[in-house]
Design a protein around this motif. Structure first.
Motif, short mmCIF file in Angstrom:
data_model
loop_
_atom_site.label_atom_id
_atom_site.label_comp_id
_atom_site.label_asym_id
_atom_site.label_seq_id
_atom_site.Cartn_x
_atom_site.Cartn_y
_atom_site.Cartn_z
N PRO A 112 0.15 4.75 -5.76
CA PRO A 112 0.06 6.21 -5.91
C PRO A 112 -1.19 6.75 -5.22
CG PRO A 112 -0.54 5.10 -7.95
CD PRO A 112 -0.05 4.05 -7.01
N LYS A 113 -1.07 7.96 -4.72
CA LYS A 113 -2.20 8.60 -4.05
C LYS A 113 -3.19 9.07 -5.11
CE LYS A 113 -3.48 12.41 -1.10
NZ LYS A 113 -3.03 13.64 -0.47
N GLN A 114 -4.43 8.69 -4.94
CA GLN A 114 -5.45 9.07 -5.91
C GLN A 114 -6.07 10.38 -5.45
OE1 GLN A 114 -8.41 6.09 -6.53
NE2 GLN A 114 -9.18 7.08 -8.36
N THR A 115 -6.04 11.38 -6.31
CA THR A 115 -6.59 12.68 -5.94
C THR A 115 -8.00 12.91 -6.47
OG1 THR A 115 -5.54 13.69 -7.87
CG2 THR A 115 -4.30 13.73 -5.79
N LYS A 162 -11.40 10.55 -8.37
CA LYS A 162 -11.91 9.29 -8.91
C LYS A 162 -13.30 9.55 -9.48
CE LYS A 162 -12.74 4.49 -7.78
NZ LYS A 162 -12.63 3.44 -6.79
N LYS A 202 0.82 -1.21 0.00
CA LYS A 202 0.00 0.00 0.00
C LYS A 202 0.85 1.27 0.00
CE LYS A 202 -4.24 -1.77 0.75
NZ LYS A 202 -5.45 -1.47 0.10
N ASP A 203 2.06 1.20 0.57
CA ASP A 203 2.92 2.38 0.61
C ASP A 203 3.38 2.79 -0.78
OD1 ASP A 203 2.63 2.42 3.33
OD2 ASP A 203 4.45 1.23 3.71
#
Length: 155
Positions: A98-101, A103, A94-95
């Motif tokens: 990528p961070k989803q900004t 959706k 999970k680290d």
């Protein structure tokens, strides 16, 4: 000091309670939320076109984003069932994901559509083809064999 108490007519209270139950009841809101106000309603029920010709039927389902290996077609008890199921992809670590900004579209996890077929359809000859997000099924009609003309002699 005098207090004046007003009694509300029971019919007005019953009608008000009925309206409140219809619009404020969680069941009504839940039905709207589950069926029409979410994208899942249209994701779980792919749109379909059905055509009839003299030699058979054609069914087209709009199912983009699915691999043909994930789609299952089954004929049983005069019912044609088309379904697909997909496991949600997750990153192993999970680290590193990528961070989803934002959706705007979700991952469709499954769908299922069933259709009743009549005696005219030859279930053994059904064909399916998946191309450009459209699943096309051809359901040929059984050939009708007309009995040969027979002369009847009057006695």
């Amino acid at each position: 000091m005098t207090y004046v108490k007003f009694n509300q007519h029971p019919a007005a209270k019953a009608f008000g309670g009925l309206v409140e139950d219809i619009f404020n009841n969680s069941g009504f809101k839940q039905a709207l939320k589950d069926d029409f106000l979410t994208n899942d309603f249209f994701g779980a029920h792919p749109p379909v076109n059905i055509y009839e010709a003299k030699d058979g039927y054609t069914i087209e389902l709009l199912v983009p984003g699915w691999a043909k290996e994930e789609i299952k077609i089954n004929v049983e008890n005069k019912a044609l069932t088309i379904s697909a199921e997909k496991a949600e992809k997750t990153a192993e670590n999970k680290d590193e994901a990528p961070k989803q900004t934002r959706k705007e579209f979700g991952i469709r996890s499954s769908f299922k559509r069933s259709f009743n077929i009549n005696e005219q359809v030859d279930a053994e000859k059904i064909q399916a083809k998946y191309e450009n997000g459209i699943l096309k099924l051809v359901l040929p009609k059984k050939e009708t064999i007309q009995a040969a003309a027979k002369a009847i002699v009057v006695e």
